[in-house]
Motif scaffolding. Structure first.
Motif, PDB file in Angstrom:
ATOM      1  N   GLU A 101      -0.769   8.697 -16.847  1.00 11.17           N
ATOM      2  CA  GLU A 101      -0.459   8.496 -18.258  1.00 11.17           C
ATOM      3  C   GLU A 101      -1.641   7.848 -18.964  1.00 11.17           C
ATOM      4  O   GLU A 101      -2.351   7.026 -18.384  1.00 11.17           O
ATOM      5  CB  GLU A 101       0.793   7.616 -18.425  1.00 11.17           C
ATOM      6  CG  GLU A 101       2.060   8.246 -17.887  1.00 11.17           C
ATOM      7  CD  GLU A 101       3.262   7.313 -17.999  1.00 11.17           C
ATOM      8  OE1 GLU A 101       3.034   6.110 -18.269  1.00 11.17           O
ATOM      9  OE2 GLU A 101       4.396   7.776 -17.814  1.00 11.17           O
ATOM     10  N   LYS A 102      -1.819   8.244 -20.226  1.00 13.87           N
ATOM     11  CA  LYS A 102      -2.816   7.616 -21.079  1.00 13.87           C
ATOM     12  C   LYS A 102      -2.136   7.133 -22.347  1.00 13.87           C
ATOM     13  O   LYS A 102      -1.191   7.750 -22.825  1.00 13.87           O
ATOM     14  CB  LYS A 102      -3.943   8.596 -21.418  1.00 13.87           C
ATOM     15  CG  LYS A 102      -4.949   8.771 -20.290  1.00 13.87           C
ATOM     16  CD  LYS A 102      -6.210   9.469 -20.763  1.00 13.87           C
ATOM     17  CE  LYS A 102      -7.275   9.474 -19.667  1.00 13.87           C
ATOM     18  NZ  LYS A 102      -8.538  10.113 -20.122  1.00 13.87           N
ATOM     19  N   TYR A 103      -2.655   6.026 -22.866  1.00 10.82           N
ATOM     20  CA  TYR A 103      -2.026   5.384 -24.013  1.00 10.82           C
ATOM     21  C   TYR A 103      -3.001   5.336 -25.179  1.00 10.82           C
ATOM     22  O   TYR A 103      -4.223   5.183 -25.006  1.00 10.82           O
ATOM     23  CB  TYR A 103      -1.589   3.962 -23.661  1.00 10.82           C
ATOM     24  CG  TYR A 103      -0.456   3.903 -22.664  1.00 10.82           C
ATOM     25  CD1 TYR A 103       0.862   3.750 -23.095  1.00 10.82           C
ATOM     26  CD2 TYR A 103      -0.693   3.990 -21.294  1.00 10.82           C
ATOM     27  CE1 TYR A 103       1.911   3.699 -22.194  1.00 10.82           C
ATOM     28  CE2 TYR A 103       0.350   3.945 -20.380  1.00 10.82           C
ATOM     29  CZ  TYR A 103       1.641   3.785 -20.844  1.00 10.82           C
ATOM     30  OH  TYR A 103       2.669   3.739 -19.940  1.00 10.82           O
ATOM     31  N   ILE A 113       0.798   2.345 -29.155  1.00  8.70           N
ATOM     32  CA  ILE A 113       2.125   2.287 -28.538  1.00  8.70           C
ATOM     33  C   ILE A 113       2.571   3.642 -28.000  1.00  8.70           C
ATOM     34  O   ILE A 113       3.664   3.750 -27.453  1.00  8.70           O
ATOM     35  CB  ILE A 113       3.163   1.760 -29.545  1.00  8.70           C
ATOM     36  CG1 ILE A 113       3.265   2.710 -30.743  1.00  8.70           C
ATOM     37  CG2 ILE A 113       2.833   0.354 -29.974  1.00  8.70           C
ATOM     38  CD1 ILE A 113       4.351   2.329 -31.733  1.00  8.70           C
ATOM     39  N   TYR A 114       1.736   4.662 -28.161  1.00  3.05           N
ATOM     40  CA  TYR A 114       2.126   6.009 -27.746  1.00  3.05           C
ATOM     41  C   TYR A 114       1.447   6.373 -26.432  1.00  3.05           C
ATOM     42  O   TYR A 114       0.330   5.929 -26.141  1.00  3.05           O
ATOM     43  CB  TYR A 114       1.749   7.029 -28.827  1.00  3.05           C
ATOM     44  CG  TYR A 114       2.341   6.722 -30.175  1.00  3.05           C
ATOM     45  CD1 TYR A 114       3.680   6.969 -30.437  1.00  3.05           C
ATOM     46  CD2 TYR A 114       1.571   6.148 -31.184  1.00  3.05           C
ATOM     47  CE1 TYR A 114       4.237   6.678 -31.673  1.00  3.05           C
ATOM     48  CE2 TYR A 114       2.120   5.850 -32.423  1.00  3.05           C
ATOM     49  CZ  TYR A 114       3.446   6.117 -32.653  1.00  3.05           C
ATOM     50  OH  TYR A 114       3.996   5.821 -33.879  1.00  3.05           O
ATOM     51  N   LYS A 115       2.145   7.178 -25.633  1.00  2.00           N
ATOM     52  CA  LYS A 115       1.606   7.595 -24.348  1.00  2.00           C
ATOM     53  C   LYS A 115       1.718   9.107 -24.199  1.00  2.00           C
ATOM     54  O   LYS A 115       2.558   9.753 -24.824  1.00  2.00           O
ATOM     55  CB  LYS A 115       2.330   6.900 -23.197  1.00  2.00           C
ATOM     56  CG  LYS A 115       3.777   7.313 -23.011  1.00  2.00           C
ATOM     57  CD  LYS A 115       4.398   6.612 -21.809  1.00  2.00           C
ATOM     58  CE  LYS A 115       5.862   7.023 -21.620  1.00  2.00           C
ATOM     59  NZ  LYS A 115       6.465   6.352 -20.440  1.00  2.00           N
TER      60      LYS A 115
END
Length: 368
Positions: free
Chosen positions: A9-11, A14-16
Motif C-alpha cells: 500500500e502507498k499513502y 489520508i488516502y491509500k
C-alpha cells in the motif's frame, strides 16, 4: 502466463492505494508455417511484440529468450493501437518455418489495483496467485479454478479462439479504424479490492439512515403520546440535526482514525447529546437515560450490519421486521382516538390562556 503478485500500500495524505509487483513469466509458441505463403513477397521485418498499458509499470527484465537464446528488446511496439510495451526484431532468414518459435519472457511488472490480460493466442492459459485475501475476478471470462483463503488466492484462466472469437476481434482492432473496444472487453484478470473499507461502510451506514431517523422520531412520538406532553416541531428538528451530524462525524473521523474507532466516538457523542437533550426536554433524567440506552442498542445493531458482507441485507430485513413487530405488539391495545383527545385537552388550556391574554391586550389598546 504465470504471475505472482506481491501487494503493498502507498499513502498520500489520508488516502491509500493498493499496488502490486508482479513477477511475470510470459511464454508460448508461434506457428511459423504461414510464412511459407509470404515468401513470394518482400518481407520488411517481423517483430515479436508485447503490449503494456503503461510502460512505467515495467520495472525490471530478468530473462528474455527466443528459442532458448537471449534477445535484445527495444521500447515501444510500432503499432498505433498499442503504443506502449516492448518488441524484438526477428531475422527472417534465420527462421525455421518447420518448427514453432518458442519465447520465454520474465519481467517485473508494477501496477495499481488491477491486473488484466488480453488473450490473443489460439489457446491461452493464465495463472495468478497472491497473498491478497480479497480478489475480485473481472473481465469477460471467469477463472476455471480458484482458491481463496485468508492466506491469499490462486486462480487459473483458460481461453481459446473458438470461445473468445479473438482472431476476428484482433483483426478488427488492427485493420478497421481502431475498433478495439470488443478486443478490450475480452480481457481477464483480477481486481485487488478492499471489500468493506471505511468509505464503503460509511456509505452503507447512510443507506440505513432513514431507518434510524424514523425509529428515533417514532420514539419521540411515543414519548409525546404516553407522557401526554406535546413536543414542539423545533425540538424534532434539533433531534434530526443531531442524527445527521452523527454521519458527518463518522465520515470525518474514519478518514483519520479508522472506521471502528470513529463509529464508537460518533455514537457516544450523538447519544450523550440526545440523552441530555431528551432528559432536559422531558424534565426527567431517568427517561433521558433510557432513551440513550435504546439509542446505543440501535447503533450497536447497525454496527453489526455494517460488518457483515454477504448477510447484510438478510440481517437488516430481520431487524426491521423485529422492530416493527415489537412496536405493533406494544401498541395493539392503545385507543388512538382517546390518546389524541387527551393531547388536545392538554393543549386547550394553554390555547385559551393565549386567546384571553390577546383579547385583554386588544381591549387595553382600544381604551387608550
Amino acid at each position: 502466463m504465470n504471475a505472482s503478485l506481491d501487494t503493498f500500500e502507498k499513502y498520500r495524505g489520508i488516502y491509500k492505494a493498493h499496488q502490486y509487483k508482479a513477477q511475470t513469466s510470459l511464454s508460448g509458441e508461434f506457428n511459423l508455417s504461414a510464412l511459407n505463403e509470404l515468401r513470394k513477397h518482400t518481407i520488411d521485418g517481423i517483430h515479436l511484440v508485447v503490449a503494456i498499458k503503461d510502460n512505467r509499470g515495467l520495472l525490471k527484465f530478468n530473462n528474455l529468450t527466443v528459442n532458448n537464446r537471449p534477445i535484445h528488446i527495444t521500447p515501444g511496439t510500432g503499432i498505433k493501437q498499442f503504443e506502449e510495451g516492448f518488441q524484438h526484431t526477428l531475422n527472417v532468414n534465420q527462421l525455421n518455418t518447420l518448427k514453432p518459435l518458442a519465447f520465454d519472457f520474465n519481467f517485473l511488472l508494477q501496477g495499481m489495483g488491477k491486473l488484466q490480460i488480453t488473450p490473443i493466442g489460439n489457446t491461452t492459459t493464465v495463472t495468478l496467485h497472491s497473498s491478497w485475501p480479497h480478489p475480485s475476478f473481472i473481465g469477460d471470462s471467469l477463472p476455471i479454478s480458484s482458491e481463496i483463503s485468508d492466506l491469499g488466492f490462486n486462480a487459473t484462466w483458460e481461453s481459446n479462439t473458438f470461445s473468445s472469437n479473438i482472431n476476428q476481434r484482433f483483426s478488427r482492432c488492427i485493420f478497421e479504424n481502431y475498433r478495439c473496444a470488443s478486443l478490450f472487453d475480452s480481457q481477464m484478470g483480477v481486481d485487488l479490492i478492499d471489500p468493506v473499507d471505511h468509505y464503503v461502510k460509511s456509505h452503507r451506514s447512510i443507506n440505513y439512515s432513514l431507518l434510524i431517523v424514523t425509529l428515533i422520531f417514532a420514539c419521540f412520538f411515543f414519548l409525546e403520546l404516553f407522557q401526554a406532553r406535546p413536543i414542539h416541531p423545533i425540538q424534532y428538528g434539533f433531534v434530526g440535526l443531531a442524527l445527521a451530524l452523527f454521519y458527518l462525524l463518522l465520515i470525518s473521523f474514519s478518514e483519520h482514525i479508522g472506521f471502528n474507532l470513529a463509529y464508537t466516538l460518533s455514537t457516544l457523542a450523538s447519544t450523550c447529546l440526545l440523552c441530555l437533550y431528551v432528559g432536559g426536554m422531558l424534565r426527567n433524567q431517568k427517561q433521558g437515560l433510557l432513551f440513550g440506552a435504546a439509542l446505543l442498542t440501535l447503533y450497536a445493531l447497525l454496527f453489526g450490519l455494517l460488518q457483515a458482507e454477504s448477510y447484510a441485507l438478510l440481517m437488516g430485513t430481520l431487524l426491521c421486521f423485529i422492530i416493527l413487530s415489537g412496536i405493533m405488539l406494544m401498541t395493539k391495545n392503545i385507543n388512538w382516538y382517546e390518546k389524541s383527545a387527551e393531547l388536545n385537552q392538554d393543549q386547550q388550556p394553554s390555547t385559551l390562556w393565549y386567546e384571553n391574554e390577546l383579547q385583554e391586550k386588544v381591549k387595553a389598546s382600544h381604551e387608550e
